[in-house]
Design a protein around this motif. Sequence first.
Motif, mmCIF file in Angstrom:
data_model
loop_
_atom_site.group_PDB
_atom_site.id
_atom_site.type_symbol
_atom_site.label_atom_id
_atom_site.label_comp_id
_atom_site.label_asym_id
_atom_site.label_seq_id
_atom_site.Cartn_x
_atom_site.Cartn_y
_atom_site.Cartn_z
ATOM 1 N N GLY A 1 0.785 -1.233 0.000
ATOM 2 C CA GLY A 1 0.000 0.000 0.000
ATOM 3 C C GLY A 1 0.816 1.281 0.000
ATOM 4 O O GLY A 1 0.241 2.367 0.106
ATOM 5 N N ALA B 1 -0.421 3.606 -2.715
ATOM 6 C CA ALA B 1 -1.692 4.276 -2.431
ATOM 7 C C ALA B 1 -1.490 5.399 -1.423
ATOM 8 O O ALA B 1 -2.056 6.484 -1.555
ATOM 9 N N CYS C 1 0.382 8.341 -3.094
ATOM 10 C CA CYS C 1 -0.332 9.028 -4.178
ATOM 11 C C CYS C 1 -1.017 10.287 -3.633
ATOM 12 O O CYS C 1 -1.787 10.206 -2.684
ATOM 13 N N GLY D 1 -4.550 9.623 -3.843
ATOM 14 C CA GLY D 1 -4.944 8.263 -3.467
ATOM 15 C C GLY D 1 -6.274 8.203 -2.738
ATOM 16 O O GLY D 1 -7.089 7.314 -2.977
ATOM 17 N N GLU D 2 -6.505 9.193 -1.857
ATOM 18 C CA GLU D 2 -7.727 9.130 -1.053
ATOM 19 C C GLU D 2 -8.992 9.402 -1.877
ATOM 20 O O GLU D 2 -10.093 9.184 -1.411
ATOM 21 N N PRO E 1 -7.053 2.712 -5.790
ATOM 22 C CA PRO E 1 -5.690 3.249 -5.816
ATOM 23 C C PRO E 1 -4.724 2.214 -6.423
ATOM 24 O O PRO E 1 -5.110 1.054 -6.621
ATOM 25 N N ARG F 1 -2.380 0.189 -5.598
ATOM 26 C CA ARG F 1 -2.223 -1.163 -5.027
ATOM 27 C C ARG F 1 -3.346 -2.085 -5.477
ATOM 28 O O ARG F 1 -3.123 -3.221 -5.887
ATOM 29 N N ARG F 2 -4.570 -1.567 -5.418
ATOM 30 C CA ARG F 2 -5.701 -2.428 -5.798
ATOM 31 C C ARG F 2 -5.697 -2.689 -7.302
ATOM 32 O O ARG F 2 -6.080 -3.768 -7.741
ATOM 33 N N ARG G 1 -2.476 -2.525 8.673
ATOM 34 C CA ARG G 1 -1.702 -3.221 7.659
ATOM 35 C C ARG G 1 -1.467 -2.317 6.452
ATOM 36 O O ARG G 1 -2.312 -2.171 5.586
ATOM 37 N N GLY G 2 -0.309 -1.711 6.432
ATOM 38 C CA GLY G 2 0.046 -0.844 5.313
ATOM 39 C C GLY G 2 1.406 -0.253 5.586
ATOM 40 O O GLY G 2 1.723 0.104 6.730
ATOM 41 N N ARG G 3 2.220 -0.189 4.544
ATOM 42 C CA ARG G 3 3.557 0.386 4.724
ATOM 43 C C ARG G 3 3.418 1.907 4.677
ATOM 44 O O ARG G 3 2.754 2.443 3.790
ATOM 45 N N LYS H 1 1.043 8.761 7.321
ATOM 46 C CA LYS H 1 0.090 8.494 6.246
ATOM 47 C C LYS H 1 0.369 7.129 5.627
ATOM 48 O O LYS H 1 1.515 6.812 5.295
ATOM 49 N N GLU I 1 -1.875 3.592 3.553
ATOM 50 C CA GLU I 1 -3.138 2.963 3.194
ATOM 51 C C GLU I 1 -3.363 1.815 4.157
ATOM 52 O O GLU I 1 -2.498 0.958 4.316
ATOM 53 N N THR J 1 -4.541 -1.282 4.122
ATOM 54 C CA THR J 1 -4.877 -2.086 2.946
ATOM 55 C C THR J 1 -6.022 -3.048 3.221
ATOM 56 O O THR J 1 -6.625 -3.568 2.292
ATOM 57 N N SER K 1 -8.867 -0.719 2.652
ATOM 58 C CA SER K 1 -8.661 0.080 1.458
ATOM 59 C C SER K 1 -9.004 1.552 1.669
ATOM 60 O O SER K 1 -9.719 2.149 0.892
ATOM 61 N N ILE L 1 -7.163 5.366 2.785
ATOM 62 C CA ILE L 1 -5.944 6.105 3.110
ATOM 63 C C ILE L 1 -6.163 6.727 4.479
ATOM 64 O O ILE L 1 -7.163 7.435 4.692
#
Lengths: 398, 671
Positions: free
Chosen positions: A32, A35, A38, A41-42, A47, A49-50, B462-464, B483, B485, B487, B490, B492
């Motif tokens: 992610g 996303a 980006c 992205g929001e 985004p 990743r998906r 879960r998101g980097r 900030k 995502e 994931t 889904s 942000i």
Amino acid sequence: MATDIEGIKSVTLETIYDTPEGKLIQSCIQCGTCAGACPHGEYMDYPPRRIIKMLQHGLIEKVFETDSMLKCVNCYACMVKCPREIHLTEVILQLVKEQTIIRLPAVPPELQKALENNYRYGNPMGESGRKRANWVTTSSVPVRILSQNPEPVDVLWFVESYPSYHPRGQDTCRALAKILNALEIDFAILGNEEKSAGECGMLSYESGLAEALVDYNMSVFAKYKFNKMITTDPHALDAFNYRYKLYDFGYEAQHAILFIMQYHDRLKPLLKKTLGYSVTYHDSCCLGRHNKFYDEPRQLLQLIPGIKLVEMVHNRLNSICCGGGGGGMWLDTYFKSQNMERLSDIRVKEAIETGADILAVACPYEIPRFEDALKVAGYDKKIAVKDIVELVSESMED
Amino acid sequence: MSKTTGNTRTGFYICHCGTNIAGTVDVEKVVDYVSKLPNVVVAKHYKYMCSDPGQEMIQKDIRDQNLNRLVVAACSPFLHERTFRNVASQAGLNQFFFQMVNTREQNAWVHLDALASTEKAIDLARSAIFRVAFHKPLEQKKVPIHPGVLVVGGGIAGIHASLTLANAGKKVFLVEREPTIGGHMAMFDKTFPTLDCAACILTPKMSSVKNHPNITMWTYSEIESVDGYVGNFKVNVKKKPRYIIEDLCVGCLDCIDACVYKEPRFFDEFNQGLSKRKPVYIPFPQATPQLVVIDPETCIDFKSNKCKKTCVDVCERKAIDLNQQPEHKEIEVGTIIVATGFKPFDASGVPYYGYGVYPNVYTALEVERLINASGPTSGEVVMRDGSRPEKIAIIHCVGSRDKNTNLWCSRVCCLYSLKLAHLLKEHTHADIYNFYIDIRTPGKMMEEFYYRMAEEGTKFIRGRVADIYPDLTDEVHRRLIVKAEDTLISEIIKVPVDMVVLSTGLEPRADANDVRRMFNITCSTEGFFIERHPKLAPVNTFTDGIFLAGCCQGPKDIPDTVAQAGAAAAEALALIDSGFIELEPNTAFVVEVDCSGCKSCVPLCPYSAISYQEDKKKAYINEALCKGCGTCVASCPSGSIKQNLFEDEEIYSEIDGILNYTNIYEVSECC
């Protein structure tokens, strides 16, 4: 980038795995980062990743049902941070974006108009091609136009559309002409023969239009002898160094700032006037993240006596896009209709926060975008937007 | 094929290795072909040649059929050459009348085409059969092993290996670069998954090292050179001047109080710069040895020579010697354990996480010190700006799993992040957010630990993390916005926090390449030292007598480090207690009558095994030093250097065998 012209022309989502860049999406760990990185992205239903996961699962048609990819501003933020080095901006998203635009029920009118203008007039603003070199008449130094004097020249300066027509872009042109003249560079421009390099066609993504412009400009280049090409527009720079290369463009185009920096020993004694400005520099996406020129623009600014460089919260690799890339230049109205916060508005807030007098830029899209954002924000008196070459030129006055 | 002397009677055996070989190579066809070759008396295939029945079959044939040469086509010689050499010698044959053919790793495992693979097996078999006819009976030389051991690095790996060896009665030299032993473990607060205090379990071992009669501990020292070979290494050690006479200093620390700097003002390495130290200092209260050290970079006397030297005056035992010079020691050892540890990833290498820019962004190691009761804040979690965090983000995988930094998983970060989440919660009652890509908790009690931490209410996202920046709209706190995502939903998300902890990965030491060269061991492109075999020889190196322990071989946690250190010690003990080593007889020798004494071979030898005999005016090769690389053999202008097992007729007949191609399918049809 792929190197085979036929490959680029015929590539489709079905053939994505045939390219080495396409294969890389198999290594995606769905972290992610793209996303999160980006700037839009929001606002995207899907985004990056998906989109990658949907590509892997063959569900990409669902992505086209939304406008997610229309919101990509080609800023390379996802690509430089991707821990798997997937070529998102360069390859994957471009392909998805092309398909998205093809399938949109209606292309947003502003963008449609810009594309049409590029096709008819060779510039996105719809100005007459015969006025392209008009700025030369107000230049303080002579600027040679090749069609009038076709002798071989050392440096061909590709001016591009915004610098040619936009009043603030023309300021940049006059400044650069003055610098090149002072450095005793043998340079010339194409004048009215020049047409948009085709970058906006590529990035937004309309490859037929881009190819028409590439073919046209290549035929003009073939008429003249020159050794190198420079431009102040990082988008044109990328067009030449990545896209035109596939059409046997045999030069390494150079951004004007990098070109000038080669002469810094000669330039330094010319910079006599002390400018007591505090300056913050905005890294443009193409010059910074895509070509990794972070230091050179700052080094050039620091050659100017009296300039104090301050950094915005987001800088260098982590810079925020002005929102003009990937066709975003002509999507402001559309983005506003989607209740999206304008990126140039976010960016000028960061610039103001630094307390700098000048927001320095190195891309012709940024002056109009940031000046407009400053007007909207009501900050127009507090900070001025200037191209770096304007500041260099200002310091040359005694 | 060249002529051999005498009556050569060769036995050929090809192993199925279950289906490893026979699944690709048609072993019956190979036997069928080989049995028709000259000198071959027996040719057989068998399911597992290395098994007892397989070995007994070969031995029976040697005795019953009077075989005097043996060729086995099976796996890599690395694995079973020794096995079949023993088979030969137990049946009364010199073990060097044997040649092994690698039909598994270099054939069956790497080819898909069964026909071509079978042909290749036949070519290699023929080549070995031609060659073995020229083999000579050779004897292995025995060389005694020096019982001393050098351990390089005084972290938990070096400490554990040293104590194990010393307790077994071996003399150990422990060399540590820093002024104290203890390594990274000494900086940790508590350890996962048991949460026992790192100092409580480490410091007793540190003092055991110092007090053990069999251990010579040299801190603030570095290895300068290593010569020799397994069993007989000569090592030069440089003891850097700490400007303290070690025998006189009792660790009273009066000199630190007396220093002309009234307040500490220099970067304190042990506390990661979160506190200051003086030019004369002791790294931490439990430092071993309890000796101060004077840092010439910051001490006024070294810079201007004008210091009042209050430290010298106050020391009643006259232990301070500002003119101390480096000391050089030469030691002899038989084995070496390299335990040089790791370097934490430099968090500024991920610029968008703001380390070094925003004061409230910390590395995990800094937080270990911050939590620690003997740390810079005596265990109170107070940030650089003096405030206490109410919301904390822990960012996993910083400098790990990222092609832009390091691609490998650093293995310990997930677990230490969970541990820090617990400890930070305990110290601050803050809300803790763990941003992760995957939570990896392999190992005993580790998943249970994760479960326990999750139960405590630590939040997992879960998101980097893609960006960390100050909230410009928050004029009062200027919290940092993290900030990413999420994931799993889904979305942000932007989490404002007071403190960010970067869980930095583990890297090889910056000078790993120099160390590799000095010890003649190998390291991967990233710089971790390579073990001889990832499964079957995990602590050995490709250089006999040199072993690896701890994170210099790859990221690992404390339990695994200690286990590996014990294994390295056991390998060293096994070697020492065997008393001697048998050298492979593939050494080069000089045929003195032909040697012209030109000396051209002498500088070429990478192992310094060749010397020039002034009296005879001939070159001489020390068999114990020779590694059989063949450089001198190939370079000798008069052809007077030969090499056992690689004499000309052996190599030429081997080549003949390879080139003597026949189409097996035609042969078998016509016969």
